[in-house]
Structures are given as C-alpha cells and as structure tokens.
Design an enzyme around this catalytic site. Structure first.
Site, short mmCIF file in Angstrom:
data_model
loop_
_atom_site.label_atom_id
_atom_site.label_comp_id
_atom_site.label_asym_id
_atom_site.label_seq_id
_atom_site.Cartn_x
_atom_site.Cartn_y
_atom_site.Cartn_z
N GLU B 69 1.09 -1.44 -0.02
CA GLU B 69 -0.15 0.20 -0.08
C GLU B 69 0.87 1.13 0.33
O GLU B 69 2.02 1.61 0.69
CB GLU B 69 -0.86 0.00 0.88
CG GLU B 69 -1.58 0.82 1.59
CD GLU B 69 -2.34 1.25 1.08
OE1 GLU B 69 -3.48 0.52 -0.07
OE2 GLU B 69 -2.84 3.00 -0.36
N ASP B 120 -9.16 1.23 -7.65
CA ASP B 120 -9.39 2.04 -8.27
C ASP B 120 -9.94 1.09 -9.83
O ASP B 120 -9.44 1.65 -10.43
CB ASP B 120 -7.66 3.11 -8.58
CG ASP B 120 -8.68 4.51 -8.85
OD1 ASP B 120 -9.74 4.50 -8.92
OD2 ASP B 120 -8.61 5.72 -7.72
N LYS B 124 -12.51 6.55 -16.72
CA LYS B 124 -11.97 7.47 -18.11
C LYS B 124 -11.23 6.75 -18.60
O LYS B 124 -10.38 6.15 -17.96
CB LYS B 124 -11.40 8.69 -17.57
CG LYS B 124 -12.22 9.78 -17.12
CD LYS B 124 -11.87 11.03 -16.34
CE LYS B 124 -12.74 11.71 -15.84
NZ LYS B 124 -12.24 12.51 -15.39
#
Lengths: 216, 216
Positions: B69, B120, B124
């Site tokens: 992370e 995530d 787009k």
C-alpha cells in the site's frame, strides 16, 4: 423453448418451404444460392419465436440470417411473424433442426457469425454437456465458422454466463467484449429477444459477450 | 484508497520496521528469510486498511502474506490492526511502496499468488493504463509470479470487471473461475475487504475472478 403442442403447426410449416427450408442438408456449402447473393451469413442457434433474428434481418439487409429451432410449436410463431411482414424478410430463412447437427448443414467457414441468445441454462452439473457453450459445442461451432469467427452470446442466467466465460477461455477463445448489464448503456444496435424484454422488465441484468476463435 | 492526512502516521510506521519493512529492496529473492520458513508467498497489491490481508493471514497460517500500500494515511490503519492482535500476525508483512515497482522487491517466481481487491476503477478511457488489470500491469505481475501463477481479483465496479475480463483474455491468460455475485453463494474461505462489506450492505453484487498465466 417449448410451447404448447400445436397440431396445426406441422401443416403451416410444410406449406412454407420458402421460409422454413425442408431439406437444409442439400444446401450445405451453397447457402448463397438460396439467398441469391454473397452477403455474410449469420445464424442463431435456438431462435425460439424469432423476435431477435427477424429484428436483425430487418435492421441489417446486407447480412443473411438463418434461425435454427428444433420445436415445431415454437418455430411456427417465428414463421407466422415472418408471414405478417408486408414485404416479407428476404434475407432470412429458418431451419427446423437440432443445433447439435450444425455441421450437416454448413461447411467450414460458411457461417460468418453465430448468435446464442438465452440458451437453456441446464443448471445441474451433470447436464453441463447440454449447455450451448460447453466445449463440445464450441468445437462444433469451430467447424462451421471461419478462423477467427465470432460467437455473440446473451443471457439473463448468471450461472450460465459464469460457466460460459470460463468454458470459452478454457477453449482458447478470446473474449472481445463483455457486458454485465447490457441495458445500463444499451447499444443502439441491440435487438431484444422475448426473454430479454421479460427479464429486463423484472429489473434483472442481461449479460452479453463476444468471443473469437483463435487461429493457431 | 486515500484517507485524511495523519501527521503521526510516519512516526508510527517507522517505529515498527518488524511489520512495515523499511528496506524491502534488500529482501528481493529472499523473503523466506524474513518469514523464517519456506511457505508460499501471497501478496495483495493495494492493501488499504488491511482487513483482507490480515484476515487471510490469520485464516491461513501455512501461507506468508505481504500487503502493499502506497499511502501512509491508509497503511497506518493496517499497522494498528496488526498491533491490536494479541499474538501478532507472524506470517504477515506490509510494504509501503508503489505496486508498479513490484519487480524491485520480488524476483521471478517468488510470489505464488497475487490478490487485487477493489482497485481504483479509473473509469475514464484515457486513464485505462492506471487500472491494475491493464496489460502493462499483467506484464509486471508475470515477472514476479511463477509460470501458471494466479491472480485473484474482486471488485464491486462493473466497468472495471468488464474491462478486466477482456484485458486478461487478450493477454492470453486463462479464466479459471468467475463469480458475478460472490455473496449469492459466498464460499466459506471468502474474507471480506472494507469496501466489500460496504457494497454488500448496499445490495450491490461483488464480482470475482481467478486467472492464470499460461506457459508457452
């Protein structure tokens, strides 16, 4: 898809050999003669009452379509719908045969695209071989499609779609396009089947994929 | 996953080098020394607050786990959760690094399995390269996994899952298992992430796949 037994169906079917071809094995390798042109040929295995294939044929006059359906009681509805069209549907024929015998009616590369819509899910594991995306059917489709030929598949059945994604991948086919909720952004070219409209009204997602055979 | 800036996070992280390894590049090729055994190594790219990787580590003591992370403000929560465990979590380590640099910390074949959870979605099209199932990431994972190594991926995001199915297929990977509603028949081995519980409570389906690299 089965429907109630219709004793009059066989007579109506036999009186329209120009639409439901009575001897399709005779046209293996020369379907372009039946249509009188060299347009691409797209077929649907399990045409049911014909809403999809008739809609596609009307929307795409530059493509020839053949719908395949085994049951008299179902295909007769597709026939009636064609007969209701004032100008007919010249780029459409129907075959009252079993999809598992496709190879008897089409030769290698003769079918440019295969549609499978809302096929019977056969949910029990012991019936997996009957699913139209089972390895044995993929092998069959490969015998009538050209190399890199495509299968377009729609279903409301989650289990069948999950199975199909892995079966198609395992076979070595390429997934070109996947939609997990076709009507969330429905493409303008989409033609609904009877089942599709029914499940859509219930709010269930419609799953769709395009897969391509790979040349080796 | 980003969280509010926590000025105290860096200090806490630095004071626990036994859990958040400060110099992971030094252990490339010898993570078994860190764990003191030769158990298989599974990693999670994008560990977030650590619920999944801690749950997995506790449930599977015969496997070593590393959670990766980037953000201090997030990984510090995972650290706090590990510290709250009375007996610790001896088969778990955390790395505060960028998943795109995996190759600097692991050598070919050193990672037995890779987990991607609720990455995530980067919806787009111009951001497609940032999706953790983009071709460039698959290529990266292939450099640390063994031949026929597996990726296990979960998400609530339909668009990302559709994209991932085709991206993974296009890369030549094999889809081994696909679930389009994981919690409809939740497997007993499933460990939920924070996002998973949140979206499950909203009634959204969770998508999951297992894919395998193919040896040529």
């Amino acid at each position: 898809m089965r429907a109630r037994y219709k004793p009059w169906a066989a007579d109506l079917i036999e009186s329209h050999p120009e639409i439901i071809i009575p001897d399709p094995e005779n046209f293996r390798g020369r379907w372009h003669e039946v249509f009188g042109n060299d347009h691409p040929l797209h077929i649907e295995a399990g045409t049911g009452k014909g809403r999809f294939i008739i809609g596609m044929a009307k929307a795409n006059p530059e493509v020839n379509y053949i719908g395949i359906e085994l049951f008299d009681s179902v295909i007769v509805t597709a026939l009636e719908r064609v007969l209701e069209e004032p100008a007919g549907v010249p780029n459409l024929r129907l075959l009252r045969v079993n999809a598992k015998d496709l190879g008897e009616y089409f030769q290698q590369g003769e079918v440019d695209r295969l549609y499978l819509n809302f096929s019977d899910p056969w949910p029990k594991t012991r019936h997996a071989k009957r699913r139209l995306t089972h390895e044995s059917f993929l092998k069959l489709y490969e015998t009538v499609l050209p190399s890199e030929g495509e299968i377009h598949f729609k279903t409301d059945n989650r289990g069948l779609f999950e199975y199909s994604l892995t079966s198609i991948s395992e076979y070595g086919m390429l997934l070109k396009d996947v939609s997990l909720d076709l009507h969330a952004n429905e493409p303008e070219w989409n033609i609904m089947t009877e089942y599709e409209e029914k499940f859509l009204k219930k709010g269930q997602p419609i799953y769709r994929l395009e897969a391509q055979f790979q040349s080796n």
